[in-house]
Every structure is written in structure tokens, then in C-alpha cells.
Design a protein around this motif. Structure first.
Motif, PDB file in Angstrom:
ATOM      1  N   ALA A  34       0.906  -1.483   0.079  1.00 47.63           N
ATOM      2  CA  ALA A  34       0.668  -0.410  -0.129  1.00 47.63           C
ATOM      3  C   ALA A  34       0.797   1.293  -0.184  1.00 47.63           C
ATOM      4  O   ALA A  34       2.056   1.266   0.863  1.00 47.63           O
ATOM      5  CB  ALA A  34      -1.229   0.517   1.457  1.00 47.63           C
ATOM      6  N   ALA A  35       0.223   2.464  -0.349  1.00 49.17           N
ATOM      7  CA  ALA A  35       1.322   3.841  -0.346  1.00 49.17           C
ATOM      8  C   ALA A  35       1.718   4.302   1.337  1.00 49.17           C
ATOM      9  O   ALA A  35       2.744   5.240   1.090  1.00 49.17           O
ATOM     10  CB  ALA A  35       0.145   4.659  -0.576  1.00 49.17           C
ATOM     11  N   ASP A  36       1.811   3.046   1.601  1.00 51.25           N
ATOM     12  CA  ASP A  36       2.006   3.881   3.175  1.00 51.25           C
ATOM     13  C   ASP A  36       3.030   3.074   3.902  1.00 51.25           C
ATOM     14  O   ASP A  36       3.993   3.566   4.531  1.00 51.25           O
ATOM     15  CB  ASP A  36       0.775   3.479   4.810  1.00 51.25           C
ATOM     16  N   ASN A  37       3.897   2.083   2.880  1.00 47.56           N
ATOM     17  CA  ASN A  37       4.869   1.251   3.432  1.00 47.56           C
ATOM     18  C   ASN A  37       5.185   0.494   4.752  1.00 47.56           C
ATOM     19  O   ASN A  37       6.791  -0.007   5.131  1.00 47.56           O
ATOM     20  CB  ASN A  37       5.684   2.618   3.556  1.00 47.56           C
ATOM     21  N   ARG A  38       3.790   0.462   4.614  1.00 45.14           N
ATOM     22  CA  ARG A  38       4.235  -0.459   5.993  1.00 45.14           C
ATOM     23  C   ARG A  38       2.881  -1.406   5.973  1.00 45.14           C
ATOM     24  O   ARG A  38       2.365  -2.280   7.331  1.00 45.14           O
ATOM     25  CB  ARG A  38       3.461   0.252   7.511  1.00 45.14           C
ATOM     26  N   THR A  39       2.247  -1.419   4.904  1.00 44.59           N
ATOM     27  CA  THR A  39       1.180  -2.446   5.010  1.00 44.59           C
ATOM     28  C   THR A  39       1.514  -3.079   3.373  1.00 44.59           C
ATOM     29  O   THR A  39       1.156  -2.388   2.215  1.00 44.59           O
ATOM     30  CB  THR A  39      -0.373  -1.632   4.272  1.00 44.59           C
ATOM     31  N   LEU A  40       1.138  -4.749   3.910  1.00 41.89           N
ATOM     32  CA  LEU A  40       1.400  -5.618   2.579  1.00 41.89           C
ATOM     33  C   LEU A  40      -0.143  -6.327   2.073  1.00 41.89           C
ATOM     34  O   LEU A  40      -0.508  -6.971   3.249  1.00 41.89           O
ATOM     35  CB  LEU A  40       2.558  -6.739   2.675  1.00 41.89           C
ATOM     36  N   PHE A  41      -0.558  -6.749   1.223  1.00 39.85           N
ATOM     37  CA  PHE A  41      -1.559  -7.648   0.655  1.00 39.85           C
ATOM     38  C   PHE A  41      -0.924  -8.430   0.407  1.00 39.85           C
ATOM     39  O   PHE A  41       0.140  -8.573  -0.269  1.00 39.85           O
ATOM     40  CB  PHE A  41      -2.441  -6.407  -0.030  1.00 39.85           C
ATOM     41  N   TYR A  42      -1.529  -9.831   0.548  1.00 39.08           N
ATOM     42  CA  TYR A  42      -0.885 -11.053  -0.843  1.00 39.08           C
ATOM     43  C   TYR A  42      -1.955 -11.692  -0.438  1.00 39.08           C
ATOM     44  O   TYR A  42      -2.953 -11.733   0.504  1.00 39.08           O
ATOM     45  CB  TYR A  42       0.263 -11.104   0.956  1.00 39.08           C
ATOM     46  N   THR A  43      -1.688 -13.001  -1.251  1.00 40.97           N
ATOM     47  CA  THR A  43      -3.016 -14.196  -1.523  1.00 40.97           C
ATOM     48  C   THR A  43      -2.080 -15.231  -0.475  1.00 40.97           C
ATOM     49  O   THR A  43      -1.089 -15.983  -0.338  1.00 40.97           O
ATOM     50  CB  THR A  43      -2.537 -14.719  -2.969  1.00 40.97           C
ATOM     51  N   ALA A  44      -3.287 -15.461   0.478  1.00 43.54           N
ATOM     52  CA  ALA A  44      -3.414 -17.177   1.792  1.00 43.54           C
ATOM     53  C   ALA A  44      -3.672 -17.980   0.492  1.00 43.54           C
ATOM     54  O   ALA A  44      -4.840 -18.100   0.058  1.00 43.54           O
ATOM     55  CB  ALA A  44      -3.763 -16.619   2.714  1.00 43.54           C
ATOM     56  N   LYS A  45      -2.975 -19.459   0.689  1.00 47.54           N
ATOM     57  CA  LYS A  45      -2.754 -20.559   0.701  1.00 47.54           C
ATOM     58  C   LYS A  45      -3.895 -21.323   1.083  1.00 47.54           C
ATOM     59  O   LYS A  45      -3.154 -21.785   2.432  1.00 47.54           O
ATOM     60  CB  LYS A  45      -2.376 -21.221  -0.531  1.00 47.54           C
ATOM     61  N   ASN A  46      -4.192 -22.780   0.766  1.00 50.30           N
ATOM     62  CA  ASN A  46      -4.730 -23.024   1.263  1.00 50.30           C
ATOM     63  C   ASN A  46      -3.474 -24.881   2.077  1.00 50.30           C
ATOM     64  O   ASN A  46      -3.231 -25.156   0.674  1.00 50.30           O
ATOM     65  CB  ASN A  46      -6.360 -24.812   0.856  1.00 50.30           C
ATOM     66  N   PRO A  47      -3.255 -24.823   2.914  1.00 46.63           N
ATOM     67  CA  PRO A  47      -2.577 -26.091   2.859  1.00 46.63           C
ATOM     68  C   PRO A  47      -2.489 -26.513   3.027  1.00 46.63           C
ATOM     69  O   PRO A  47      -1.201 -27.603   2.732  1.00 46.63           O
ATOM     70  CB  PRO A  47      -1.957 -25.888   4.519  1.00 46.63           C
ATOM     71  N   VAL A  48      -3.256 -27.693   2.509  1.00 45.16           N
ATOM     72  CA  VAL A  48      -3.496 -28.957   1.742  1.00 45.16           C
ATOM     73  C   VAL A  48      -3.955 -29.123   0.476  1.00 45.16           C
ATOM     74  O   VAL A  48      -2.992 -29.415  -0.719  1.00 45.16           O
ATOM     75  CB  VAL A  48      -4.860 -29.887   2.276  1.00 45.16           C
ATOM     76  N   THR A  49      -4.800 -27.899   0.016  1.00 44.41           N
ATOM     77  CA  THR A  49      -5.530 -27.912  -1.754  1.00 44.41           C
ATOM     78  C   THR A  49      -4.339 -26.891  -2.393  1.00 44.41           C
ATOM     79  O   THR A  49      -4.604 -27.198  -3.835  1.00 44.41           O
ATOM     80  CB  THR A  49      -6.745 -27.884  -1.807  1.00 44.41           C
ATOM     81  N   LEU A  50      -3.754 -25.825  -1.799  1.00 42.60           N
ATOM     82  CA  LEU A  50      -2.796 -25.472  -2.005  1.00 42.60           C
ATOM     83  C   LEU A  50      -3.314 -24.578  -2.478  1.00 42.60           C
ATOM     84  O   LEU A  50      -2.978 -23.790  -4.224  1.00 42.60           O
ATOM     85  CB  LEU A  50      -2.182 -25.641  -3.197  1.00 42.60           C
TER      86      LEU A  50
END
Length: 715
Positions: free
Chosen positions: A213-229
Motif C-alpha cells: 500500500a502507499a503507506d510503506n507499512r501495509t502489505l496485501f498478499y494471497t494466502a493458500k490452503n495448506p492442503v489443496t494449495l
């Protein structure tokens, strides 16, 4: 399926079968007993259909079942058998590896890319497997700053992959993902570029796609299901917080959709995309409002796909809404639903609109016509033109263009005789500058090779493009060995491109050809739709018809014709040897998706639910029976098969190891010939093989040694 073979071809195949025995005698294969897999019958009963699977137990390493040890033992036995059978080619493999490695410029550097005040590039050093990710501030004459030394980070690890390099807007932090297992499960790390230290932030089980994000301290990301991925959640991380408590800003409920997050080139927006084969949906916020709620751009609608291109005063939308080959629309920033969309570029039956890249004053529109890529430069003031390439078969695509305010467009160009070339194109003047061309160490003269674009006629009358390359001295008398390659799924277009590695085959008399079969998207969206779901058989018969055409035109003959494909292209290999086994002297199936029915019935297997729009859901009776009619594992018969080399990886997250392992075991128990059947399992790697820039050449050397030995070529 009924197979009708013309009389002339049938005679040539009969002769070929006799010649194959002679061909095999040119190389003395060791007399070694092949492994025999244990038979543990398991029944599958669905839609009134009962099928006995003798090798289902091989799933147990993946599912941590009771036969896990037995599974590993079988895979190791097959590896030992392969090593024994190929032992006579060790010298050849070593020579091929050294030959291919010698063509690679070991000390090399990418063309720098300018973004937000810095020039970014990667470089490699002599003798090193990986690279260094670097930058220079303001000028290429400035002091180099090594952001990541992958050679150092990868020390002592069998596999190491870093991706998703994302620099914070203030240029002080680097977020990136690391996978050291080869399951495409990335842990995101953050490096302080001022101190050189990693922060305490470590975010596991992600797609490796951090977005600032523009604030230099916030990240967005994609989380995966640990089994089905599966990619099922978008989370938000604040630096210094516990990653396990990261809030979910979006969760995908439809398991057939892939999701991801990205920031617009202008930096103004953050988008969340959710997309299946037939529909998509986007959400967005302003990048300077990371705590805002994501707003739906246009609600998902059945069979409507769209992507967004933000300009200063409006949004552009690339969509297939009422446009099979896609068209370009626009809408105001505050009225994004499709009833407000207005047409900018109309739908065309003969042109596929693939994507649009935005600049402050220009658009670059990627299109595809007659199976070839086109780059259309559109000045927002109204004028436009196409970039001219001047070869019959080639690949052209946008390169890295992160700077929104630039008037220079970087693109990548290659053909089967032109090494990969990076051009900078001045969108105002129309002039282009070659920034770099792949250096083939040891010398390469493109004038010694010929590339052609041919068309085979499929059984239903459709013309199938074929791109091929060979040394000029080729005699078109059927005596040359030919390797035919294809993919043919997911709408992925397999374009003609240069391969320095292929020179090791071409210089030994091989022809290399790519069949642009249905299931890809080379000839438009219909090309893809005619090679998926209940029309998937077209993919396989197209490839067979391309092989027959190349024989009829005397580029090769059945005793010298080889086929290769990987992943979904590996399914293609399995299908063609069931449908027409006598057409091929040898086949290489890499990480092949061959147990289609069983995999698509098991939603715990990674990617299964994402693929229903591609293959169908076998819980539906019609889809089940059609899928079963072509699935390679289901259609093995007691008959002769060509020589076959199969490769897989124990940690493969895309096509699990047990599919090719089961397939080979069943083929061994069923085939009536004495031809080769070899299985190699990389015990340390996954779908893409080794991670180093040289280690993967050992796999190619094995493939080439397999082909050359079948041709009686030992040097």
C-alpha cells in the motif's frame, strides 16, 4: 474412437515397425529387469460404472497413508532402473550438458528497468547457479546496491526459488517470497534496504505475491490452503504484527476460481482479481487507503471475463462480454458496472485482443491474428500503428514496463532462428533500439538454419499451424528425425521461439517442430473452446494429424518421429500413444497429467476444483464418461507402445507424482512390446524441476540422450 489410416500411410507404418527393430540394435541397451509394481486392487464406482485401479495405493506418500514407504520404494526402484538402462549414455549426457552449458553466457546482466528513481536489474556470475537482484539510484553510473544475493541464500539447499520482488513506494523495503521445497508455497520476507537486515515479518503459505500500500507499512498478499494449495484468501499484513493474526480482506468461496492481488502501474489502485475459465470479478481500493473496504468493480456474471486498465480519468476494460475474441471498453471512475461501459475497440472475428498496457500518453494493445502476436501502439491523442517484425513465425510480447510516465515501450522478440531480443521502442517516433540479444556463446549463425510456418489439415478440415526449424542441409526424404512438441490446454498459446538448447538436436540432424493445436489460443478464443471440456479430443487428434502431415511432406517418417509435452502436454502424450501408438518412435512425457478422472474426482488434490471449467466435473455423468474416454491412464490396452521416457517430481504441486508413477506401472503390466519404458522421479524437486540455471540442463541432457540413442547417435 475409430481410427482410419490411409493405405499409403499404413504401408509406411508397417515398414517402420520392421525398421524400429533394426534401429534399436544400433544402441545396446542393458539387459536389466524392470521393476514390477505391487497390485493392490481398489474399486471406483460412480455413475453405474465400476473400475478397478491396481495402483491407487501410490497416492499414499501424498496422503500420508499406510503405503507411503512402499510408494517411495517403487519410485526409487524405477530411478535405479532408469540409471541402469541409461548408463551407456552417461558419456553422451555429460557431453550434452557441457555443450548446452557452454552456450550460456555465465557472467551476464539483464537490461536495467527504471522505476521510481532507480534502475533495477539482475546479474549472474561465472560458475554460479543463481542470480543477484540489484539496483542503482538515478543513473547507471551510480554505485550498485545488491538487494538479494540468491546464490548466497540458496547455499546448502537442494531447491530455492525467490519471486514477487516488491519495493515499497519509499524505496526503503523489499518484500519477496521464497519456496525451498518446490511446492509453490512461498514464505514472504521483508528486507530493510537501509540496514540490510530482515525484519521480524515472515508470512508463510502464500503465493509469494506481496503488494505494498502507499503507506510503506501495509502489505496485501494471497494466502493458500495448506492442503489443496488453492489461493483462497487475500490478507493484509502490517509490518511488525503477528502474521497468524493478519485480517482477511477477501475470501473466495467458489473453489473453481483463482485469486490474486496487484497494484496498478500508476500506483493509484490495488486490485483483487478472482477468475475462473469462464467468469471473473475484480475489487479495488485506492492504494493510499489500505483500511478501506474493497469495492466490487463489476459483479461476476456467467461467461463474462474482464480485466481493468486504469487511466488518469477513466477505466479501460478488456472483456469478452458479447465478444468471443474480446473487445476494449471504457467507463467513468465512479460508474464501473457494465451498463456504463462504452466500446473503444470493437470485437473482430479474426483478431484476438489479449491485453492492454497503459502509459500516461499511450496504450500498447497486444493482439493475435493468424496465430501470430501483434503489438498495436495507440497514442491517446488518436493516432496508432503496429510494430513490424518481418518473420513468418515468431514471438513478440511486452517486456518489463513499470514506469507509467514513460514514452518508451520495452518488448521481447524471438523466433526459432532469432535469439531472445530486448527492444526499446519509442512510441512517438516509431524508432526501435536493440538493447540486448541473447548471446549464444561459441557462435551461432542464424543463416545456417531455416524456419517455416506450415499448415496441417485436421480430420474435420481445420487447418492447424506448425512452426518448425532445421539446418539448411536437411533432405526432405523422410530420413530425418523430428521432435514434435505441443501443449494445447488452458488457452495457452505456444509460440515459436529460440532455444539454444535445441541446437544440440538441430546440429545432429533433428527437425524441431511446434504443433499449434486446439486447446491453445493461437487462432483466437474459439481455438481454445474447441479444445476443452467436451471437445478435448480435438487436441489429441490435431497433434496426430500434424505428425501424419509431417510424414506425408517427408520431413520425417514414423521410424524417426518423436513427440514431447509436459503437464497438460504430458496428458497429450498419453492420449496420442493410446490413439496411435505406431506413429511415434519415441515419446517424452514430462510431469504428465495422465490420471484425469481420479484426480478430478478428488477435491483434496491441489488445483482440482480450479480445473472444472477446463476438463469438466466428473461428478456429472456426461463429463465423467467423456473424460474417461480420453484419460491416458483409463485407456491403456494390451498392445505395443512406442519407446517412452516419463519424468516427474516428488514435490510437484501441479501434477502429483503418483499420476505418472501409476501410469508407468499400468503400462508395464499391459504393453506387449520390448520398447523402452523409463520413469525418472526427482526426489528433491517439483513441477518445474531444478531451480538453478544450470542444474535443469541435466534433465534436458537426459531427454536428448534418450532421443539420440534411439536414433543410434552416440556423440
Amino acid at each position: 474412437m475409430k481410427r482410419i489410416i490411409p493405405v499409403v500411410l499404413l504401408l509406411s507404418l508397417t515398414v517402420a515397425c520392421k525398421n524400429k527393430d533394426t534401429q534399436m540394435k544400433k544402441y545396446k541397451w542393458p539387459d536389466v529387469k524392470a521393476p514390477v509394481a505391487d497390485v493392490i486392487p481398489k474399486q471406483r464406482i460412480i455413475h453405474g460404472d465400476t473400475v478397478t485401479d491396481n495402483y491407487y495405493w501410490m497416492i499414499d506418500y501424498f496422503s500420508k497413508g499406510p503405503e507411503s514407504t512402499r510408494t517411495i520404494g517403487y519410485l526409487k526402484a524405477e530411478n535405479t532402473y532408469l540409471d541402469q538402462m541409461m548408463s551407456g549414455t552417461n558419456t553422451l549426457q555429460s557431453a550434452l550438458f557441457k555443450e548446452m552449458k557452454s552456450r550460456v553466457k555465465e557472467k551476464d546482466e539483464s537490461v536495467p528497468v527504471f522505476k521510481n528513481g532507480y534502475f533495477y536489474y539482475s546479474r549472474t556470475e561465472e560458475g554460479k547457479e543463481y542470480s543477484k537482484y540489484c539496483r542503482k539510484k538515478g543513473s547507471l553510473e551510480a554505485k550498485e546496491e545488491v538487494l538479494l544475493d540468491i546464490d548466497e541464500l540458496a547455499k546448502g539447499q537442494a531447491y530455492y526459488s525467490a519471486r514477487g520482488y516488491s519495493i515499497s513506494p519509499d524505496n526503503k523495503l523489499l518484500a519477496y517470497g521464497v519456496d525451498n521445497v518446490s511446492r509453490r508455497q512461498y514464505t514472504i520476507f521483508v528486507k530493510n534496504l537501509e540496514t540490510g537486515e530482515l525484519t521480524a515479518d515472515a508470512i508463510p503459505n502464500t503465493e509469494g505475491d506481496p503488494v505494498w500500500a502507499a503507506d510503506n507499512r501495509t502489505l496485501f498478499y494471497t494466502a493458500k490452503n495448506p492442503v489443496t494449495l488453492l489461493s483462497e484468501k487475500i490478507r493484509k499484513h502490517r509490518l511488525g504484527n503477528d502474521a497468524s493474526e493478519d485480517p482477511v480482506v477477501y475470501e473466495e468461496k467458489d473453489k473453481s476460481n483463482y485469486i490474486g492481488v496487484e497494484r496498478s502501474k500508476s500506483g493509484k489502485y490495488i486490485f483483487i482479481y478472482s477468475s475462473a475459465t469462464l467468469s471473473s470479478e475484480a475489487r479495488m481500493i485506492h492504494a493510499d487507503q489500505p483500511d478501506a473496504e474493497f469495492k466490487i468493480f463489476q459483479p461476476r456474471t456467467k461467461e463474462v471475463l474482464y480485466t481493468i486498465v486504469p487511466l488518469a480519468d477513466k477505466f479501460l476494460i478488456v472483456t469478452n462480454w458479447k465478444a468471443k475474441n474480446f473487445r476494449l471498453m471504457e467507463c467513468p471512475p465512479d460508474q464501473t458496472e457494465k451498463e456504463h461501459w462504452k466500446e473503444v475497440i470493437a470485437h473482430r472475428k479474426d483478431v484476438l485482443l489479449e491485453e492492454v498496457e497503459e502509459f500516461k500518453d499511450f496504450l500498447v494493445i497486444s493482439e493475435r491474428k493468424n496465430g501470430l502476436a501483434q503489438l498495436r501502439i495507440h497514442n491517446l491523442s488518436g493516432t496508432e500503428h503496429y510494430i513490424d517484425f518481418g518473420e513468418p513465425a515468431y514471438t513478440a510480447a511486452a517486456g518489463s514496463n513499470p514506469e507509467y510516465n514513460s514514452k518508451t515501450f520495452r518488448y521481447i522478440y524471438t523466433s526459432m532462428t532469432t535469439p531472445v531480443s530486448v527492444y526499446d521502442y519509442d512510441m512517438e517516433s516509431g524508432s526501435k533500439t536493440l538493447m540486448k540479444q541473447q548471446d549464444v556463446v561459441g557462435g551461432y549463425n542464424r543463416e545456417e538454419y531455416t524456419t517455416e510456418r506450415l499448415y496441417a489439415t485436421a480430420k474435420d478440415g481445420t487447418r492447424i499451424p506448425i512452426s518448425l526449424v532445421y539446418k539448411n542441409e536437411l533432405k526432405k526424404d523422410g530420413s530425418a528425425p523430428l521432435l514434435l512438441y505441443a501443449y494445447g490446454s488452458y488457452g495457452h498459446s505456444m509460440d515459436a521461439s529460440f532455444s539454444g538448447n535445441n541446437l544440440s538436436l538441430l546440429n545432429r540432424g533433428f527437425v524441431f517442430a511446434i504443433a499449434h493445436i486446439r486447446g491453445g489460443q493461437e487462432m483466437g478464443r474459439q481455438w481454445y473452446e474447441d479444445g476443452k471440456l467436451m471437445k478435448k479430443m480435438n487436441t489429441f487428434t490435431d497433434f496426430i494429424d500434424c505428425g501424419k502431415f509431417l510424414i506425408s511432406e517427408k520431413y520425417t517418417s514414423a521410424e524417426h518421429l518423436y513427440a514431447q509435452g509436459g503437464s497438460a502436454g504430458g496428458m497429450l502424450m498419453g492420449a496420442i500413444i493410446n490413439l496411435q501408438p505406431d506413429l511415434w518412435h519415441g515419446v517424452i512425457a514430462q510431469v504428465p497429467f495422465v490420471d484425469v478422472v481420479n484426480t478430478m474426482l478428488d477435491e483434496s488434490i491441489p488445483l482440482t476444483t480450479n480445473e472444472f471449467d477446463e476438463w469438466g466435473n466428473p461428478k456429472n455423468a456426461d463429463a465423467y464418461h467423456y473424460m474417461k474416454s480420453y484419460s491416458p491412464y483409463e485407456n491403456i490396452e494390451k498392445k505395443a507402445y512406442p519407446n517412452l521416457l516419463v519424468t516427474t517430481g516428488l514435490h510437484d504441486s501441479q501434477v502429483q507424482y503418483f499420476e505418472p508413477a501409476k501410469w508407468v506401472a499400468k503400462l508395464r503390466a499391459s504393453k506387449t512390446d520390448q520398447n523402452l519404458l523409463l520413469l525418472k522421479t526427482d526426489m528433491d524437486f517439483g513441477h518445474g524441476g531444478a531451480s538453478g540455471r544450470f542444474d535443469y540442463l541435466k534433465d534436458i541432457a537426459l531427454n536428448y540422450a534418450f532421443l539420440l540413442s534411439l536414433e543410434g547417435i552416440s556423440k
